[in-house]
Write a protein that holds these residues in place. Structure first.
Motif, short mmCIF file in Angstrom:
data_model
loop_
_atom_site.label_atom_id
_atom_site.label_comp_id
_atom_site.label_asym_id
_atom_site.label_seq_id
_atom_site.Cartn_x
_atom_site.Cartn_y
_atom_site.Cartn_z
N PHE A 114 -44.35 -12.87 -55.91
CA PHE A 114 -43.47 -12.40 -56.97
C PHE A 114 -42.20 -13.24 -57.05
O PHE A 114 -41.72 -13.56 -58.14
CB PHE A 114 -43.10 -10.92 -56.75
CG PHE A 114 -44.10 -9.95 -57.31
CD1 PHE A 114 -44.03 -9.55 -58.63
CD2 PHE A 114 -45.11 -9.43 -56.52
CE1 PHE A 114 -44.94 -8.65 -59.17
CE2 PHE A 114 -46.04 -8.53 -57.04
CZ PHE A 114 -45.95 -8.14 -58.37
N GLU A 115 -41.66 -13.59 -55.89
CA GLU A 115 -40.42 -14.36 -55.86
C GLU A 115 -40.62 -15.75 -56.46
O GLU A 115 -39.71 -16.30 -57.10
CB GLU A 115 -39.92 -14.48 -54.42
CG GLU A 115 -38.57 -15.14 -54.27
CD GLU A 115 -37.42 -14.30 -54.79
OE1 GLU A 115 -36.32 -14.86 -54.98
OE2 GLU A 115 -37.60 -13.09 -54.98
N ALA A 116 -41.81 -16.34 -56.24
CA ALA A 116 -42.10 -17.66 -56.79
C ALA A 116 -42.09 -17.64 -58.31
O ALA A 116 -41.67 -18.60 -58.95
CB ALA A 116 -43.45 -18.15 -56.27
N ARG A 117 -42.52 -16.54 -58.90
CA ARG A 117 -42.56 -16.42 -60.36
C ARG A 117 -41.25 -15.90 -60.94
O ARG A 117 -40.85 -16.31 -62.02
CB ARG A 117 -43.70 -15.48 -60.77
CG ARG A 117 -45.10 -16.02 -60.52
CD ARG A 117 -46.12 -15.12 -61.19
NE ARG A 117 -45.91 -15.01 -62.63
CZ ARG A 117 -46.53 -14.13 -63.40
NH1 ARG A 117 -47.38 -13.27 -62.87
NH2 ARG A 117 -46.29 -14.09 -64.70
N PHE A 118 -40.62 -14.99 -60.19
CA PHE A 118 -39.40 -14.36 -60.69
C PHE A 118 -38.32 -14.42 -59.61
O PHE A 118 -38.16 -13.46 -58.84
CB PHE A 118 -39.66 -12.90 -61.08
CG PHE A 118 -40.86 -12.70 -61.97
CD1 PHE A 118 -40.78 -12.97 -63.32
CD2 PHE A 118 -42.06 -12.24 -61.44
CE1 PHE A 118 -41.89 -12.79 -64.15
CE2 PHE A 118 -43.17 -12.05 -62.25
CZ PHE A 118 -43.08 -12.33 -63.60
#
Length: 252
Positions: A114-118
């Motif tokens: 999730f962190e990689a995308r957002f």
């Protein structure tokens, strides 16, 4: 007494043979003991989550194959250990820490994804989760929210409906069919995620009430681990749902 959390049911603190609590006063469950064990489970989950996070993200910021492995393996392992703990409550002093360790791998991997995308979403989800925990605890302790039988029944029914919908969505995914309400980032999808977050938060109130009742009835000492495990299950669910909600909002 009902709890929406499948790990906590009416017979959890009772001797099924006699219908009464079996612990002696010097071997009874305490609130402080449950709180301490909940903190330990959270610490174990954070440790393995940090490890999975470090292995899931490559130096260039891309996702590694290990990320998917930890996410899938952690989810399956966590489910197996959760079921074992539910059906063998006396094993909870061993299975509850194991669950926290394995679930941490799952949380660390999906958090990295999730962190990689957002960027920044994980910090927001963590703050929202523990903020909700504190808010629900205060609301419960001050009597703003009371776990009446009708309240418990409503939350239990809502939780069961959500679980059934997720199960149907999982089965349909094998046939290439997605349920838009669950995965869509439109207003309907966001509204659904908000509803799920609210239900998960209300489950915290039921968990507090259930643990307090176990303490009052003098449940066996090992139930401190089981109570901590049940609360951990709800917190994991709440955190994941906050990730889903925040990701939908950022996609708009």
């Amino acid at each position: 007494m009902r709890s929406g959390n499948p790990a906590l049911s009416e017979s959890t603190f009772l001797d099924l043979g006699s219908g009464s609590v079996v612990a002696r006063p010097d071997q009874a469950m305490t609130l402080n003991g449950t709180v301490n064990k909940t903190g330990l489970l959270l610490l174990l989950a954070v440790l393995t989550a940090a490890y999975a996070w470090s292995q899931a993200i490559a130096p260039d910021g891309s996702m590694t194959p290990a990320g998917s492995l930890y996410a899938i393996g952690g989810a399956i392992g966590g489910l197996v250990l959760a079921l074992v703990t539910v059906f063998k409550k006396t094993w909870s002093p061993v299975t509850a820490p194991m669950y926290a360790l394995v679930e941490g791998l799952f949380l660390g991997a999906i958090s990295a994804m999730f962190e990689a995308r957002f960027p920044g979403i994980v910090f927001q989800a963590v703050l929202a989760t523990f903020g909700t925990l504190v808010a629900m605890l205060l609301a419960y302790r001050t009597g703003m929210i009371k776990a009446t039988e009708n309240f418990k029944l409503g939350v239990f029914a809502a939780t069961g409906g959500i679980a059934l919908l997720y199960l149907v969505s999982f089965v349909l995914s094998f046939f290439g069919i997605n349920v838009p309400m669950i995965h869509d980032s439109g207003w309907l999808g966001i509204a659904f995620s908000v509803f799920v977050v609210v239900v998960a938060a209300l489950n915290l109130v039921l968990d507090f009430d259930f643990i307090e009742t176990g303490v009052e009835r003098g449940a066996p000492k090992y139930m401190e681990w089981y109570g901590a495990f049940g609360l951990m299950v709800t917190l994991v669910w709440l955190y994941v749902e906050f990730l889903r909600l925040l990701s939908k909002i950022q996609q708009r």
